[in-house]
Design a protein around this motif. Structure first.
Motif, mmCIF file in Angstrom:
data_model
loop_
_atom_site.group_PDB
_atom_site.id
_atom_site.type_symbol
_atom_site.label_atom_id
_atom_site.label_comp_id
_atom_site.label_asym_id
_atom_site.label_seq_id
_atom_site.Cartn_x
_atom_site.Cartn_y
_atom_site.Cartn_z
ATOM 1 N N LEU A 168 16.473 7.268 44.283
ATOM 2 C CA LEU A 168 17.260 8.283 43.571
ATOM 3 C C LEU A 168 18.711 8.274 44.044
ATOM 4 C CD1 LEU A 168 14.673 11.214 43.513
ATOM 5 C CD2 LEU A 168 15.414 9.814 41.577
ATOM 6 N N GLN A 169 18.912 8.012 45.333
ATOM 7 C CA GLN A 169 20.274 7.956 45.852
ATOM 8 C C GLN A 169 21.030 6.760 45.278
ATOM 9 O OE1 GLN A 169 21.787 10.340 47.986
ATOM 10 N NE2 GLN A 169 23.523 9.196 47.136
ATOM 11 N N GLU A 170 20.355 5.622 45.165
ATOM 12 C CA GLU A 170 20.995 4.436 44.581
ATOM 13 C C GLU A 170 21.322 4.665 43.113
ATOM 14 O OE1 GLU A 170 18.882 1.080 47.475
ATOM 15 O OE2 GLU A 170 17.965 1.664 45.565
ATOM 16 N N TYR A 171 20.454 5.355 42.398
ATOM 17 C CA TYR A 171 20.748 5.701 41.009
ATOM 18 C C TYR A 171 21.981 6.589 40.938
ATOM 19 C CZ TYR A 171 20.175 7.732 36.330
ATOM 20 O OH TYR A 171 20.384 8.150 35.034
ATOM 21 N N PHE A 186 11.927 3.958 41.755
ATOM 22 C CA PHE A 186 11.641 3.973 40.323
ATOM 23 C C PHE A 186 12.363 2.787 39.677
ATOM 24 C CE2 PHE A 186 11.617 8.458 41.721
ATOM 25 C CZ PHE A 186 10.319 8.788 41.408
ATOM 26 N N TYR A 187 11.824 2.328 38.567
ATOM 27 C CA TYR A 187 12.425 1.172 37.892
ATOM 28 C C TYR A 187 13.652 1.603 37.101
ATOM 29 C CZ TYR A 187 12.894 -3.130 35.225
ATOM 30 O OH TYR A 187 13.373 -4.288 34.673
ATOM 31 N N SER A 188 14.753 0.915 37.365
ATOM 32 C CA SER A 188 16.017 1.203 36.679
ATOM 33 C C SER A 188 16.157 0.310 35.453
ATOM 34 C CB SER A 188 17.193 0.965 37.633
ATOM 35 O OG SER A 188 18.404 0.800 36.920
ATOM 36 N N THR A 232 9.768 13.197 51.422
ATOM 37 C CA THR A 232 9.525 11.872 50.831
ATOM 38 C C THR A 232 10.450 11.525 49.669
ATOM 39 O OG1 THR A 232 7.817 12.799 49.359
ATOM 40 C CG2 THR A 232 7.083 11.916 51.474
ATOM 41 N N GLN A 233 11.265 12.447 49.168
ATOM 42 C CA GLN A 233 12.041 12.143 47.958
ATOM 43 C C GLN A 233 13.016 10.979 48.154
ATOM 44 O OE1 GLN A 233 14.170 15.684 46.844
ATOM 45 N NE2 GLN A 233 15.528 15.643 48.609
ATOM 46 N N GLY A 289 20.185 16.141 44.800
ATOM 47 C CA GLY A 289 21.587 16.433 45.101
ATOM 48 C C GLY A 289 22.064 17.532 44.165
ATOM 49 N N ASP A 290 23.177 17.290 43.484
ATOM 50 C CA ASP A 290 23.687 18.279 42.533
ATOM 51 C C ASP A 290 23.418 17.873 41.094
ATOM 52 O OD1 ASP A 290 25.340 16.109 42.461
ATOM 53 O OD2 ASP A 290 27.213 17.255 42.451
#
Length: 629
Positions: A422-425, A411-413, A405-406, A482-483
């Protein structure tokens, strides 16, 4: 004729069949109807190679007759029927299944879909009946036979009359008691409801005479009168939606099925219609709802998919078919490859079930990802309703399922002013940025004014605003994406200082050791430690949690148990470059009391910034007024 005893060992065994195996008495009708369907299947199969059968598929049917005067409920079919020997073998021996034997005979040449595997379903009738009569005529024979039993005392078989092949199961119901109302099974509504619930997708029509009304012919138009009459009606829909090809089902049909089946007045956001063939064959029809039920986040909510075997409902909520993080999904799964327990009410855990559940999880995740990528508005609507469940999926079982699910979390940026993955961040990170920054709290407006956020904002770095109660646990469970490491800007090193800057801060801390000790002694047990910080930007002070409970957890525990204190360990951080801190250090020399007031004032400001309660609000207000004089 002398009464015969059951071949299976004793009254104790039949009592077990009747009273222990089945959870609900209403199951009896499902079992009798399933047996009738099996009997028709056998004659339909015979008709493929025997022209003498003289009946086509459209003529096969099951009939239910309610007789309140005689207190009987009868289920009749025009299937293959039973001979005297077959009655003796199948009805006189508990756990002897004619359907299973027929399937075993045909397995080498045909895939016959027969679900009566154990031979105990018929005996469910004794849960509601004090006497059961079976009249049956075998196809190809001239004589019909009657089997009669009132339970464990045994049975009789005598010659009888029946015009055509088939079977009648006549159940004389037990008398009503304070605990059980058996007469309800003679009511039209109850029978209709049970057929709809358990046997709606049996492939042959289930018919029953029902009460209807019509306008009397000579009734005036301005004051019409109505009369009741009985008419045979088909109770089941026979062909389930999931058995049809997707191209043959309209969106309105999908939506209507969802609303009626799962009692939701809203349209689903997505429909997932799929099938699989091979070592495990199944069909599924899944829905992603647009809103959460009122009890969704309560312990009363029942998750799971409806499980069918060959169109007969086995379980209303099979939890094993859908993982907890996707428990909002509604739908049905139909498979004839699953191993059922003896009552057909529960599954025996096996490899087939695991394979189906794993495939369903992949289908759901794929559909959600597609919605996220291609219909962001719909996905954000979904996330508002069920996002917390996806987050709980991350933290459940110590993060064992976090990868499922990650990529679906939002989340609000602070920087972008919207919800992001998280990928878009990560894709929008500055080249020099090494961490994914986040801060926990209740309101984005307040969090955006925190000194650490302002400092990162000045450097062009984004901060995720985690405002849900579970968010902090999500971040702690993920640890990395990711890293990139996830970094709480309030409690962790932001990684912005160079080695020279760290060394310079250490030198300042040594030089201002006296001030740090003074503030520590002034505040006493209210703080665990006082130290300098180089990450406060233009703010004078901040407070962070020490080892143990975080501030957000403290707030949560305080709301859950307002009368029990849950203070976390607090570390007061001072900005050595700020004029207020320098003024406090200067006051230590000539006005110790004033320096103590400054220390208490800064401590109060730090608590307010962290949205923590003041220890003494009245004292703090008086202190502000005192320093203003």
């Amino acid at each position: 004729m002398a009464k015969k005893q059951f071949k299976a060992e004793s009254r104790r065994l039949l009592d077990l069949m009747i009273n222990s195996i089945y959870t609900h008495k209403e199951i009896f009708l499902r079992e009798i109807l399933s047996n009738a369907s099996d009997a028709i299947d056998k004659l339909a199969y015979t008709a493929l190679t025997d022209d003498k059968v003289g009946i086509n598929r459209e003529q096969f049917a099951i009939t239910i007759v309610r007789d309140k005067a005689a207190n009987t409920l009868t289920v009749s079919d025009n299937g293959i029927g039973m001979s005297k020997d077959e009655m003796e073998e199948n009805l006189g021996t508990i756990c002897k299944s004619g359907s299973l034997g027929f399937k075993q005979q045909m397995e080498k040449s045909e895939d016959i879909d027969i679900i009566g595997q154990f031979g105990v379903g018929f005996y469910a009738s004794f849960m509601v009946a004090k006497k059961v009569t079976v009249i049956s005529k075998k196809y190809g024979e001239d004589t019909a036979w009657k089997w009669v039993s009132d339970g464990a005392d045994g049975y009789t078989i005598t010659e009888s009359q029946r015009a055509n092949p088939g079977t009648d199961v006549i159940m004389e119901l037990k008398d009503d008691t304070e605990e059980d109302t058996f007469s309800q099974f003679l009511e039209e509504y109850e029978v209709r409801q049970l057929v709809k619930k358990y046997s709606d997708y049996i492939r042959y029509p289930i018919r029953m005479e029902v009460s209807k009304s019509r306008k009397k012919e000579d009734s005036p138009e301005d004051k019409p009168e109505y009369e009741s009459y009985m008419e045979e009606d088909t109770l089941n829909s026979m062909i389930p939606l999931w058995q049809r090809a997707k191209k043959d089902v309209t969106e309105e049909e999908y939506n209507r099925f969802y609303r009626e089946k799962f009692m939701d007045y809203t349209q689903p956001l997505r429909t997932i219609h799929s099938s699989a063939e091979g070592t495990v064959s199944y069909k599924s029809l899944l829905y992603i709802p647009a809103r959460a039920p009122f009890d969704f986040y309560s312990k009363d909510y029942k998750r799971g998919l409806q499980l069918y075997s060959s169109g007969v409902m086995i379980m209303d909520s099979c939890e094993d078919l859908v993982p907890e993080h996707f428990q909002f999904v509604k739908g049905v799964v139909d498979s004839q490859d699953l191993s059922l327990n003896i009552s057909r009410e529960m599954l025996q855990h096996n490899r087939q079930l695991t394979v189906i559940a794993r495939n369903i999880e992949k289908k759901i995740k794929s559909e959600l990802k597609s919605m996220l990528d291609n219909d962001r508005e719909a996905y954000e609507k979904f996330f508002a309703a069920f996002g917390r469940q996806l987050k709980l999926g991350v933290v459940t079982d110590y993060g064992a399922h976090k990868e499922a699910t990650q990529d679906l979390l939002l989340f609000y940026s602070h920087k972008q002013g919207k919800l992001v993955t998280l990928q878009e961040y990560a894709d929008a990170m500055e080249d020099a940025q090494q961490k994914i920054y986040y801060i926990c709290g209740e309101q984005t407006d307040r969090l955006s004014k925190m000194p650490q956020v302002k400092l990162l904002d000045d450097k062009g770095y984004d901060v995720l605003m985690l405002t849900d109660e579970v968010d902090e646990f999500v971040a702690q469970t993920l640890m990395t994406y990711g890293d990139k490491a996830l970094c709480n800007v309030v409690t962790e090193d932001l990684g912005l200082q160079t080695e020279d800057e760290k060394k310079e801060l250490e030198q300042k801390a040594e030089a201002m050791k006296g001030l740090l000790t003074f503030v520590q002694e002034t505040l006493g047990e209210e703080v665990q430690e006082v130290k300098l910080s180089g990450a406060l930007g233009d703010a004078a002070v901040s407070v962070s949690p020490g080892a143990g409970m975080s501030f957000e957890m403290e707030k949560y525990m305080r709301r859950a148990n307002p009368n029990v204190p849950f203070p976390s360990h607090r570390i007061l951080e001072l900005n050595p470059e700020h004029p207020a801190v320098q003024a406090m250090e200067k006051a230590m020399v000539g006005d110790t009391q004033k320096a103590k007031d400054y220390a208490r004032l800064l401590h109060g400001q730090a608590l307010l910034l962290a949205d923590l309660p003041l220890t003494d609000p009245v004292g703090y207000a008086e202190l502000v007024c005192k320093l203003m004089k």
